[in-house]
Write a protein that holds these residues in place. Structure first.
Motif, PDB file in Angstrom:
ATOM      1  N   GLN A  25       0.840  -1.192   0.000  1.00  8.90           N
ATOM      2  CA  GLN A  25       0.000   0.000   0.000  1.00  8.90           C
ATOM      3  C   GLN A  25       0.873   1.239   0.000  1.00  8.90           C
ATOM      4  OE1 GLN A  25      -2.430  -0.370   3.477  1.00  8.90           O
ATOM      5  NE2 GLN A  25      -0.938   0.555   4.815  1.00  8.90           N
ATOM      6  N   VAL A  26       0.326   2.296  -0.497  1.00 11.36           N
ATOM      7  CA  VAL A  26       1.014   3.584  -0.556  1.00 11.36           C
ATOM      8  C   VAL A  26       0.809   4.288   0.779  1.00 11.36           C
ATOM      9  CG1 VAL A  26       1.107   5.812  -1.734  1.00 11.36           C
ATOM     10  CG2 VAL A  26       0.634   3.738  -3.035  1.00 11.36           C
ATOM     11  N   GLY A  27       1.824   4.968   1.261  1.00 10.24           N
ATOM     12  CA  GLY A  27       1.722   5.722   2.504  1.00 10.24           C
ATOM     13  C   GLY A  27       2.514   7.011   2.414  1.00 10.24           C
ATOM     14  N   PHE A  28       2.428   7.809   3.445  1.00 11.52           N
ATOM     15  CA  PHE A  28       3.192   9.049   3.545  1.00 11.52           C
ATOM     16  C   PHE A  28       4.439   8.774   4.369  1.00 11.52           C
ATOM     17  CE2 PHE A  28      -1.319  10.509   3.488  1.00 11.52           C
ATOM     18  CZ  PHE A  28      -1.298  11.145   2.256  1.00 11.52           C
ATOM     19  N   ASP A  29       5.572   9.336   3.964  1.00 10.93           N
ATOM     20  CA  ASP A  29       6.746   9.198   4.822  1.00 10.93           C
ATOM     21  C   ASP A  29       6.683  10.274   5.905  1.00 10.93           C
ATOM     22  OD1 ASP A  29       7.958  11.624   3.908  1.00 10.93           O
ATOM     23  OD2 ASP A  29       9.011  10.570   2.323  1.00 10.93           O
ATOM     24  N   ARG A  30       7.612  10.215   6.835  1.00 10.04           N
ATOM     25  CA  ARG A  30       7.560  11.104   8.010  1.00 10.04           C
ATOM     26  C   ARG A  30       7.587  12.580   7.628  1.00 10.04           C
ATOM     27  NH1 ARG A  30       8.760  10.673  13.527  1.00 10.04           N
ATOM     28  NH2 ARG A  30       9.300   8.498  13.282  1.00 10.04           N
ATOM     29  N   LEU A  31       8.435  12.978   6.700  1.00 13.19           N
ATOM     30  CA  LEU A  31       8.517  14.392   6.317  1.00 13.19           C
ATOM     31  C   LEU A  31       7.250  14.866   5.617  1.00 13.19           C
ATOM     32  CD1 LEU A  31      12.216  14.589   5.081  1.00 13.19           C
ATOM     33  CD2 LEU A  31      11.265  15.429   7.228  1.00 13.19           C
ATOM     34  N   TYR A  52     -10.017  15.383  10.190  1.00  8.81           N
ATOM     35  CA  TYR A  52      -9.289  14.863   9.034  1.00  8.81           C
ATOM     36  C   TYR A  52      -9.424  13.357   8.982  1.00  8.81           C
ATOM     37  CZ  TYR A  52      -5.375  13.216  11.929  1.00  8.81           C
ATOM     38  OH  TYR A  52      -4.599  12.559  12.840  1.00  8.81           O
ATOM     39  N   ALA A  53      -9.095  12.803   7.824  1.00  3.55           N
ATOM     40  CA  ALA A  53      -9.098  11.347   7.638  1.00  3.55           C
ATOM     41  C   ALA A  53      -7.945  10.994   6.721  1.00  3.55           C
ATOM     42  CB  ALA A  53     -10.416  10.891   7.020  1.00  3.55           C
ATOM     43  N   MET A  54      -7.374   9.820   6.940  1.00  2.00           N
ATOM     44  CA  MET A  54      -6.323   9.319   6.059  1.00  2.00           C
ATOM     45  C   MET A  54      -6.742   7.948   5.551  1.00  2.00           C
ATOM     46  SD  MET A  54      -2.691  10.466   7.696  1.00  2.00           S
ATOM     47  CE  MET A  54      -2.951   9.927   9.366  1.00  2.00           C
ATOM     48  N   ASP A  55      -6.558   7.728   4.261  1.00  2.00           N
ATOM     49  CA  ASP A  55      -6.859   6.443   3.633  1.00  2.00           C
ATOM     50  C   ASP A  55      -5.610   5.963   2.900  1.00  2.00           C
ATOM     51  OD1 ASP A  55      -9.670   6.336   4.279  1.00  2.00           O
ATOM     52  OD2 ASP A  55      -9.960   7.906   2.773  1.00  2.00           O
ATOM     53  N   PHE A  56      -5.321   4.679   3.036  1.00  3.51           N
ATOM     54  CA  PHE A  56      -4.152   4.095   2.392  1.00  3.51           C
ATOM     55  C   PHE A  56      -4.598   2.889   1.573  1.00  3.51           C
ATOM     56  CE2 PHE A  56      -2.844   5.996   6.408  1.00  3.51           C
ATOM     57  CZ  PHE A  56      -1.916   6.921   5.959  1.00  3.51           C
ATOM     58  N   HIS A  57      -4.350   2.946   0.282  1.00  3.10           N
ATOM     59  CA  HIS A  57      -4.736   1.869  -0.622  1.00  3.10           C
ATOM     60  C   HIS A  57      -3.518   1.410  -1.415  1.00  3.10           C
ATOM     61  CE1 HIS A  57      -8.962   2.527   0.257  1.00  3.10           C
ATOM     62  NE2 HIS A  57      -8.734   3.821   0.140  1.00  3.10           N
ATOM     63  N   ARG A  58      -3.732   0.452  -2.286  1.00  3.61           N
ATOM     64  CA  ARG A  58      -2.649  -0.113  -3.086  1.00  3.61           C
ATOM     65  C   ARG A  58      -1.999   0.932  -4.000  1.00  3.61           C
ATOM     66  NH1 ARG A  58      -1.474  -5.433  -4.481  1.00  3.61           N
ATOM     67  NH2 ARG A  58      -3.316  -6.057  -3.317  1.00  3.61           N
ATOM     68  N   ASP A  59      -2.785   1.861  -4.545  1.00  7.41           N
ATOM     69  CA  ASP A  59      -2.253   2.807  -5.520  1.00  7.41           C
ATOM     70  C   ASP A  59      -2.275   4.265  -5.077  1.00  7.41           C
ATOM     71  OD1 ASP A  59      -4.997   2.850  -5.576  1.00  7.41           O
ATOM     72  OD2 ASP A  59      -5.140   3.235  -7.720  1.00  7.41           O
ATOM     73  N   VAL A  60      -2.908   4.569  -3.943  1.00  7.12           N
ATOM     74  CA  VAL A  60      -3.028   5.974  -3.520  1.00  7.12           C
ATOM     75  C   VAL A  60      -3.094   6.079  -1.996  1.00  7.12           C
ATOM     76  CG1 VAL A  60      -5.546   5.986  -3.719  1.00  7.12           C
ATOM     77  CG2 VAL A  60      -4.320   8.132  -3.892  1.00  7.12           C
ATOM     78  N   ALA A  61      -2.479   7.147  -1.474  1.00  5.35           N
ATOM     79  CA  ALA A  61      -2.629   7.541  -0.077  1.00  5.35           C
ATOM     80  C   ALA A  61      -3.325   8.899  -0.085  1.00  5.35           C
ATOM     81  CB  ALA A  61      -1.281   7.639   0.618  1.00  5.35           C
TER      82      ALA A  61
END
Length: 123
Positions: A25-31, A52-61
């Protein structure tokens, strides 16, 4: 440790099932997340965003920012690494679903929200 042949005739340990691989899955790095949450915190302090909400999927964060909890997000910040070589992997999407800004770097993509924050602070 001796290997024994299993029912399929291959060498291996009897009764050992391989651990299933977690889907990528795609995610955000710390920075990236620090930069996004810093902007979110300033918008909360200005009284504009509340959730706020965060969603993490195979092709998009996706990071979604809401004015109120029970509505569509005012902005969505999307990271799509598959578009890295094309328009850029970062996109700022408005409440109606229109792409407001797209780019290769996060900073310029967040610029329209930063400008809105400056207007909110000046008022």
């Amino acid at each position: 440790m001796n290997g024994a042949t299993g029912p399929d005739g291959k060498l291996g340990l009897m009764g050992v099932v391989p651990f299933p691989r977690a889907p990528l899955q795609v995610g955000f790095d710390r920075l990236e997340l620090t930069r996004i949450l810093d902007l979110y915190g300033r918008m909360v302090a200005a009284g504009h965003w509340r959730d706020y909400a965060m969603d993490f999927h195979r092709d998009v964060a996706t990071f979604s920012a809401f004015r109120r909890a029970a509505e569509r997000p005012e902005f969505r910040i999307e990271k799509r690494p598959a578009l890295r070589q094309r328009q850029g992997m970062w996109a700022l999407i408005g409440e109606g679903g229109a792409v407001l800004k797209r780019g290769h770097e996060l900073g310029p993509v967040l610029a329209p929200v930063e400008r809105r924050l400056m207007k909110l602070v000046e008022e």
